[in-house]
Design a protein around this motif. Structure first.
Motif, PDB file in Angstrom:
ATOM      1  N   HIS A 117       0.853  -1.199   0.000  1.00  0.00           N
ATOM      2  CA  HIS A 117       0.000   0.000   0.000  1.00  0.00           C
ATOM      3  C   HIS A 117       0.886   1.245   0.000  1.00  0.00           C
ATOM      4  O   HIS A 117       0.830   2.061  -0.904  1.00  0.00           O
ATOM      5  CB  HIS A 117      -0.913  -0.013   1.230  1.00  0.00           C
ATOM      6  N   HIS A 118       1.725   1.380   1.022  1.00  0.00           N
ATOM      7  CA  HIS A 118       2.701   2.470   1.075  1.00  0.00           C
ATOM      8  C   HIS A 118       3.889   2.037   1.905  1.00  0.00           C
ATOM      9  O   HIS A 118       3.837   1.011   2.592  1.00  0.00           O
ATOM     10  CB  HIS A 118       2.074   3.755   1.639  1.00  0.00           C
TER      11      HIS A 118
ATOM     12  N   THR B 138       6.739   3.906   4.583  1.00  0.00           N
ATOM     13  CA  THR B 138       7.021   5.149   5.307  1.00  0.00           C
ATOM     14  C   THR B 138       8.449   5.134   5.822  1.00  0.00           C
ATOM     15  O   THR B 138       8.899   4.140   6.401  1.00  0.00           O
ATOM     16  CB  THR B 138       6.015   5.325   6.461  1.00  0.00           C
TER      17      THR B 138
ATOM     18  N   TYR C  36       3.501  12.735   1.548  1.00  0.00           N
ATOM     19  CA  TYR C  36       3.204  11.539   0.745  1.00  0.00           C
ATOM     20  C   TYR C  36       3.554  11.827  -0.714  1.00  0.00           C
ATOM     21  O   TYR C  36       3.055  12.794  -1.295  1.00  0.00           O
ATOM     22  CB  TYR C  36       1.704  11.235   0.785  1.00  0.00           C
TER      23      TYR C  36
ATOM     24  N   GLY D  31       3.734  10.110  -4.700  1.00  0.00           N
ATOM     25  CA  GLY D  31       3.234   8.969  -5.465  1.00  0.00           C
ATOM     26  C   GLY D  31       2.847   9.386  -6.862  1.00  0.00           C
ATOM     27  O   GLY D  31       3.405  10.340  -7.420  1.00  0.00           O
TER      28      GLY D  31
ATOM     29  N   PRO E  85      -2.530   3.407  -4.141  1.00  0.00           N
ATOM     30  CA  PRO E  85      -1.766   2.472  -3.306  1.00  0.00           C
ATOM     31  C   PRO E  85      -0.811   1.650  -4.188  1.00  0.00           C
ATOM     32  O   PRO E  85      -1.155   1.271  -5.308  1.00  0.00           O
ATOM     33  CB  PRO E  85      -2.855   1.588  -2.692  1.00  0.00           C
TER      34      PRO E  85
ATOM     35  N   ILE F  28       2.930   4.841  -3.169  1.00  0.00           N
ATOM     36  CA  ILE F  28       3.068   5.885  -2.142  1.00  0.00           C
ATOM     37  C   ILE F  28       4.257   5.666  -1.216  1.00  0.00           C
ATOM     38  O   ILE F  28       4.299   4.692  -0.461  1.00  0.00           O
ATOM     39  CB  ILE F  28       1.797   5.916  -1.255  1.00  0.00           C
TER      40      ILE F  28
ATOM     41  N   THR G  48       6.068   7.650   1.865  1.00  0.00           N
ATOM     42  CA  THR G  48       5.775   8.758   2.769  1.00  0.00           C
ATOM     43  C   THR G  48       6.953   9.002   3.706  1.00  0.00           C
ATOM     44  O   THR G  48       7.737   8.098   3.971  1.00  0.00           O
ATOM     45  CB  THR G  48       4.484   8.503   3.600  1.00  0.00           C
TER      46      THR G  48
END
Ligand code: ZN
Length: 311
Positions: free
Chosen positions: A9-10, A12, A49, A51, A57, A60, A62
């Motif tokens: 999804h992402h 970080t 964020y 992308g 998703p 991304i 972050t």
């Protein structure tokens, strides 16, 4: 894609200077800033964020930029490489671009039959630009300097370094629906068929590797993707049934989340597609304005003064 984990999804990570981070990801790499908000748990810090056009998703990356943070150390129990997918024939473009912008990179190499460039972001976060051997039809965000024939399409894979791969592999295969695709020496490539892209996790097993230190230039957590909150909560049951601690559902404004530490030591998140990044601003305006969750809205004027200017 029904009840499945649909790839990444992402991801970080942690940065130092916010403007330097913004310049690298938007200008050099040509990503779109899709949301400018704050760390909900520490609102004096941005949460940025980057992308594709819609913040899809799987595209991304972050950051929490903490000015002056010490540099982390890559090591075991960490996500150590973030792989982006780039078009065939684009690596020369990227080499020239990295030369021009004084970016640290390695000459092209190959793994699992795919050519890639390793590049460090300004905080030392290790990225890879990989030419995928499977089709990647995702439409990239374009800038004046980074057009579609070269532009990043989203994630290709993430690499986790671990002392013992099996416990993490068990989560990937036993819960997340991944299967072992290929192995080369101590690198094990897992893939899910639930989606076509951003669907690879590499586990690198190094028995004696010292645990990394999560700080500037390192990954904070990896989030996996589910379609909605019902499915999210089904995964909560599955993880809890293994005896692992998992948080309650958390509202992150742009998705709903659960967090748990996988047995290999990496913080995993599971995050929903809904409601998405257009929930509080139009797609055309994504990333232009500071967006705050309701609980921090009353601090807006102070935050707008104290947070560093990005552009
Ligand atoms: Zn997250």
């Amino acid at each position: 894609m029904e009840n499945t984990i649909n790839g990444i999804h992402h991801i970080t990570a942690i940065a130092g200077n916010a403007k330097r981070n913004y310049n690298f990801y938007t200008n050099v790499l040509g990503q779109r800033l899709v949301k400018k908000t704050v760390n909900f748990d520490d609102p004096e810090t941005y949460h940025l964020y980057y992308g594709d056009q819609n913040g899809t998703p799987g595209s991304i990356l972050t950051f929490f930029p903490w000015e002056g943070i010490q540099t982390g150390r890559r090591g075991a129990r960490q996500a150590t490489e973030i792989g982006y997918s780039v078009p065939k024939g684009s690596l020369d473009f990227w080499v020239n671009r990295f030369e021009k912008h004084n970016v640290i990179y390695n000459k092209a190499a190959e793994k699992f039959g795919e050519e890639y460039l390793t590049v460090l972001d300004p905080d030392g976060l290790k990225l890879e630009l990989t030419v995928s051997k499977t089709a990647d039809t995702r439409l990239p965000w374009e800038t004046d300097e980074v057009k579609a024939e070269n532009a990043i399409k989203g994630f290709h894979n993430v690499t986790i370094t671990t002392n013992k791969m099996q416990p993490t592999a068990d989560i990937l295969t036993g819960v997340f629906g991944y299967k072992l695709l290929e192995q080369h020496v101590n690198r094990y490539r897992f893939v899910t068929d639930a989606v076509e892209n951003a669907n690879i996790v590499d586990l690198v097993e190094v028995a004696g590797e010292v645990a990394g230190h999560v700080a500037g230039g390192s990954v904070h957590h990896v989030a996996f993707r589910v379609a909605n909150e019902d499915i999210l909560m089904q995964y909560r049951e599955k993880i809890a049934a293994l005896g692992l601690h998992i948080t309650d559902k958390i509202d992150r404004n742009y998705f709903y989340s659960l967090y748990f530490r996988e047995p290999g030591g990496v913080l995993f998140e599971i995050a929903t597609d809904n409601p998405g990044f257009a929930v509080d601003e139009a797609v055309e305006e994504l990333g232009q304005n500071l967006k705050l969750p309701e609980q921090h809205e009353r601090f807006r004027s102070a935050l707008e003064k104290s947070l560093p200017k990005l552009f």
